[in-house]
Design a protein around this motif. Sequence first.
Motif, PDB file in Angstrom:
ATOM      1  N   PHE A  24      57.024  -0.116 -26.163  1.00 40.76           N
ATOM      2  CA  PHE A  24      58.237  -0.900 -26.267  1.00 40.76           C
ATOM      3  C   PHE A  24      58.130  -2.149 -25.410  1.00 40.76           C
ATOM      4  O   PHE A  24      57.525  -2.145 -24.352  1.00 40.76           O
ATOM      5  N   ASP A  25      58.758  -3.233 -25.864  1.00 42.53           N
ATOM      6  CA  ASP A  25      58.784  -4.459 -25.078  1.00 42.53           C
ATOM      7  C   ASP A  25      59.761  -4.357 -23.918  1.00 42.53           C
ATOM      8  O   ASP A  25      59.532  -4.915 -22.844  1.00 42.53           O
ATOM      9  N   THR A  26      60.866  -3.660 -24.112  1.00 41.39           N
ATOM     10  CA  THR A  26      61.865  -3.495 -23.062  1.00 41.39           C
ATOM     11  C   THR A  26      62.410  -2.077 -23.107  1.00 41.39           C
ATOM     12  O   THR A  26      62.342  -1.398 -24.134  1.00 41.39           O
ATOM     13  N   GLU A  27      62.970  -1.651 -21.972  1.00 37.11           N
ATOM     14  CA  GLU A  27      63.593  -0.335 -21.955  1.00 37.11           C
ATOM     15  C   GLU A  27      64.817  -0.309 -22.849  1.00 37.11           C
ATOM     16  O   GLU A  27      65.130   0.716 -23.462  1.00 37.11           O
ATOM     17  N   ASP A  28      65.523  -1.424 -22.945  1.00 37.89           N
ATOM     18  CA  ASP A  28      66.684  -1.458 -23.823  1.00 37.89           C
ATOM     19  C   ASP A  28      66.278  -1.198 -25.267  1.00 37.89           C
ATOM     20  O   ASP A  28      66.979  -0.502 -26.006  1.00 37.89           O
ATOM     21  N   ASP A  48      60.046   6.934 -20.335  1.00 40.07           N
ATOM     22  CA  ASP A  48      58.610   7.202 -20.387  1.00 40.07           C
ATOM     23  C   ASP A  48      57.908   6.287 -21.385  1.00 40.07           C
ATOM     24  O   ASP A  48      56.829   5.741 -21.105  1.00 40.07           O
ATOM     25  N   ALA A  49      58.507   6.144 -22.569  1.00 39.53           N
ATOM     26  CA  ALA A  49      57.877   5.340 -23.616  1.00 39.53           C
ATOM     27  C   ALA A  49      57.798   3.867 -23.233  1.00 39.53           C
ATOM     28  O   ALA A  49      56.881   3.150 -23.649  1.00 39.53           O
ATOM     29  N   THR A  50      58.750   3.418 -22.435  1.00 36.40           N
ATOM     30  CA  THR A  50      58.779   2.016 -22.038  1.00 36.40           C
ATOM     31  C   THR A  50      57.834   1.716 -20.882  1.00 36.40           C
ATOM     32  O   THR A  50      57.046   0.765 -20.935  1.00 36.40           O
ATOM     33  N   TRP A  51      57.920   2.527 -19.833  1.00 34.15           N
ATOM     34  CA  TRP A  51      57.305   2.141 -18.572  1.00 34.15           C
ATOM     35  C   TRP A  51      55.960   2.796 -18.277  1.00 34.15           C
ATOM     36  O   TRP A  51      55.103   2.169 -17.623  1.00 34.15           O
ATOM     37  N   LEU A  52      55.728   4.023 -18.716  1.00 37.96           N
ATOM     38  CA  LEU A  52      54.456   4.665 -18.356  1.00 37.96           C
ATOM     39  C   LEU A  52      53.239   3.915 -18.912  1.00 37.96           C
ATOM     40  O   LEU A  52      52.218   3.813 -18.223  1.00 37.96           O
ATOM     41  N   PRO A  53      53.292   3.367 -20.135  1.00 41.46           N
ATOM     42  CA  PRO A  53      52.129   2.587 -20.583  1.00 41.46           C
ATOM     43  C   PRO A  53      51.849   1.380 -19.692  1.00 41.46           C
ATOM     44  O   PRO A  53      50.696   0.934 -19.598  1.00 41.46           O
ATOM     45  N   VAL A  63      45.419   8.018 -10.607  1.00 39.28           N
ATOM     46  CA  VAL A  63      45.264   9.293 -11.299  1.00 39.28           C
ATOM     47  C   VAL A  63      45.972   9.210 -12.642  1.00 39.28           C
ATOM     48  O   VAL A  63      46.763   8.297 -12.893  1.00 39.28           O
ATOM     49  N   ARG A  64      45.713  10.195 -13.497  1.00 42.46           N
ATOM     50  CA  ARG A  64      46.290  10.183 -14.832  1.00 42.46           C
ATOM     51  C   ARG A  64      47.778  10.532 -14.808  1.00 42.46           C
ATOM     52  O   ARG A  64      48.243  11.306 -13.970  1.00 42.46           O
ATOM     53  N   VAL A  65      48.510   9.944 -15.749  1.00 39.69           N
ATOM     54  CA  VAL A  65      49.925  10.241 -15.946  1.00 39.69           C
ATOM     55  C   VAL A  65      50.150  10.431 -17.449  1.00 39.69           C
ATOM     56  O   VAL A  65      49.365   9.933 -18.269  1.00 39.69           O
ATOM     57  N   PRO A  66      51.206  11.146 -17.846  1.00 36.86           N
ATOM     58  CA  PRO A  66      51.399  11.507 -19.265  1.00 36.86           C
ATOM     59  C   PRO A  66      52.031  10.394 -20.090  1.00 36.86           C
ATOM     60  O   PRO A  66      53.211  10.441 -20.437  1.00 36.86           O
ATOM     61  N   VAL A  67      51.241   9.397 -20.428  1.00 33.23           N
ATOM     62  CA  VAL A  67      51.734   8.289 -21.259  1.00 33.23           C
ATOM     63  C   VAL A  67      52.014   8.815 -22.665  1.00 33.23           C
ATOM     64  O   VAL A  67      51.131   9.410 -23.299  1.00 33.23           O
ATOM     65  N   PRO A  68      53.224   8.629 -23.183  1.00 34.47           N
ATOM     66  CA  PRO A  68      53.540   9.162 -24.517  1.00 34.47           C
ATOM     67  C   PRO A  68      52.621   8.607 -25.603  1.00 34.47           C
ATOM     68  O   PRO A  68      52.329   7.416 -25.645  1.00 34.47           O
ATOM     69  N   ASP A  90      67.592  22.012 -36.315  1.00 30.48           N
ATOM     70  CA  ASP A  90      68.653  22.317 -35.361  1.00 30.48           C
ATOM     71  C   ASP A  90      68.313  21.854 -33.952  1.00 30.48           C
ATOM     72  O   ASP A  90      68.969  22.260 -32.989  1.00 30.48           O
ATOM     73  N   TYR A  91      67.276  20.986 -33.827  1.00 30.36           N
ATOM     74  CA  TYR A  91      66.983  20.401 -32.515  1.00 30.36           C
ATOM     75  C   TYR A  91      67.642  19.023 -32.460  1.00 30.36           C
ATOM     76  O   TYR A  91      67.365  18.159 -33.305  1.00 30.36           O
ATOM     77  N   PRO A  92      68.484  18.742 -31.428  1.00 33.39           N
ATOM     78  CA  PRO A  92      69.387  17.587 -31.508  1.00 33.39           C
ATOM     79  C   PRO A  92      68.918  16.265 -30.922  1.00 33.39           C
ATOM     80  O   PRO A  92      69.619  15.262 -31.082  1.00 33.39           O
ATOM     81  N   TRP A  93      67.732  16.214 -30.243  1.00 33.72           N
ATOM     82  CA  TRP A  93      67.434  15.022 -29.458  1.00 33.72           C
ATOM     83  C   TRP A  93      66.034  14.477 -29.733  1.00 33.72           C
ATOM     84  O   TRP A  93      65.148  15.204 -30.205  1.00 33.72           O
ATOM     85  N   PRO A  94      65.793  13.217 -29.408  1.00 29.18           N
ATOM     86  CA  PRO A  94      64.434  12.688 -29.456  1.00 29.18           C
ATOM     87  C   PRO A  94      63.519  13.429 -28.473  1.00 29.18           C
ATOM     88  O   PRO A  94      63.997  14.023 -27.494  1.00 29.18           O
ATOM     89  N   TRP A  95      62.229  13.347 -28.695  1.00 23.14           N
ATOM     90  CA  TRP A  95      61.260  14.089 -27.899  1.00 23.14           C
ATOM     91  C   TRP A  95      59.938  13.340 -27.933  1.00 23.14           C
ATOM     92  O   TRP A  95      59.794  12.354 -28.655  1.00 23.14           O
ATOM     93  N   THR A  96      58.982  13.775 -27.147  1.00 27.33           N
ATOM     94  CA  THR A  96      57.715  13.052 -27.069  1.00 27.33           C
ATOM     95  C   THR A  96      56.526  13.998 -27.225  1.00 27.33           C
ATOM     96  O   THR A  96      56.634  15.212 -27.004  1.00 27.33           O
ATOM     97  N   VAL A  97      55.406  13.394 -27.578  1.00 23.82           N
ATOM     98  CA  VAL A  97      54.107  14.052 -27.517  1.00 23.82           C
ATOM     99  C   VAL A  97      53.270  13.265 -26.525  1.00 23.82           C
ATOM    100  O   VAL A  97      53.155  12.036 -26.625  1.00 23.82           O
TER     101      VAL A  97
END
Length: 345
Positions: free
Chosen positions: A6-10, A116-121, A129-134, A143-150
């Motif tokens: 993403f270009d911005t967190e917004d 995470d999607a905005t800032w970790l990359p 050290v390594r961090v979990p960049v989406p 029936d799962y209600p929210w966004p999620w990541t891999v």
Amino acid sequence: MLRREFDTEDEARQMVWRFVQADGGAVDRRAIGTWSEFDGQDDRPGSTVAPMRPGEIVVAVEQVRALIDEQFPEWSDLPIVPQPLNGTDNALFRLGDSLTARLPRARWAVDQVATDATWLPRLAPHLPVRVPVPIAVGRPGGDYPWPWTVVPWLDGRNPEAGQDLVDVAVDLAGFVRAMMAIDPMGGPVKEGIQRGVPLVQRDELTRRSITELGDRIDGRAVTAAWDEAMAADEWPGPPVWLHGDLLAGNLLVDRGRLTGVIDFGGLGRGDPAVEVRPGWSLFDARARAAYREALGFDEATWVRGWAWMLSGSLYWLADLWDSISEDDREDTIRYIDYIVRHRHD
């Protein structure tokens, strides 16, 4: 599904909100903002916890399988293995050998998807050290209600108290210093009572917690310690990047060295004193001394650091006294007493 930076967190936040709207508004929009009173993180010294707060859900393997099959069919053949719960925010499922599906378990954790999607990359290339960049962002489904990541599966194990962690302490200090040195990039600044705000913004809450706990703690000694912290100088510089939740469960080690840092739910910019936390929740006196020296923090920052641990534990204990076990109560009281007695060591 999404596979881009993403270009911005917004922009990321709006993507999350569009997912919610497309799913019929399953999530209150406030879940995509900042939760000002409770930061969604467990303020105990460190533990593995089961669902305990209103609004938390249980996520099943079958739900994850359905989400993967629908949104990421290229991974449909991979086995899905649930991981032990560690904290209150997310359910983790190992996906094959190299991936992890990370699903919020409560509304307050949804915001981390966008963060995470905005800032970790952007932060990862500057870290030692390594961090979990989406790798991908999924949308609500079934029936799962929210966004999620891999995210990537990061090898390693959590450090444990009682081990020789001097080298880990030095490595972790290097991680903290590297975070602090990264350009602000317009990143989110801590606000309200979140970890990383000026400590004075926790004063009313902390004193109220001391009063509510009454004679269940040594109120006089705890108040004296808090008064001391309130007299310490504030962070003199601009807000710096913070992990904000450096518990043992968020650290990965291999052969005595730090190899990864995970779970950036407390990510933001603020007073780095909050990164003192593992000095009081994980390290013994020798490792704590090595951590302090490698951090290079001045006396005032170190004082604010132990005060953050004290404030968080007092608030957690007062807020959840009727909901937690007797063992948790006793452990937290002992932890509070330990900080008060050893804060000048």
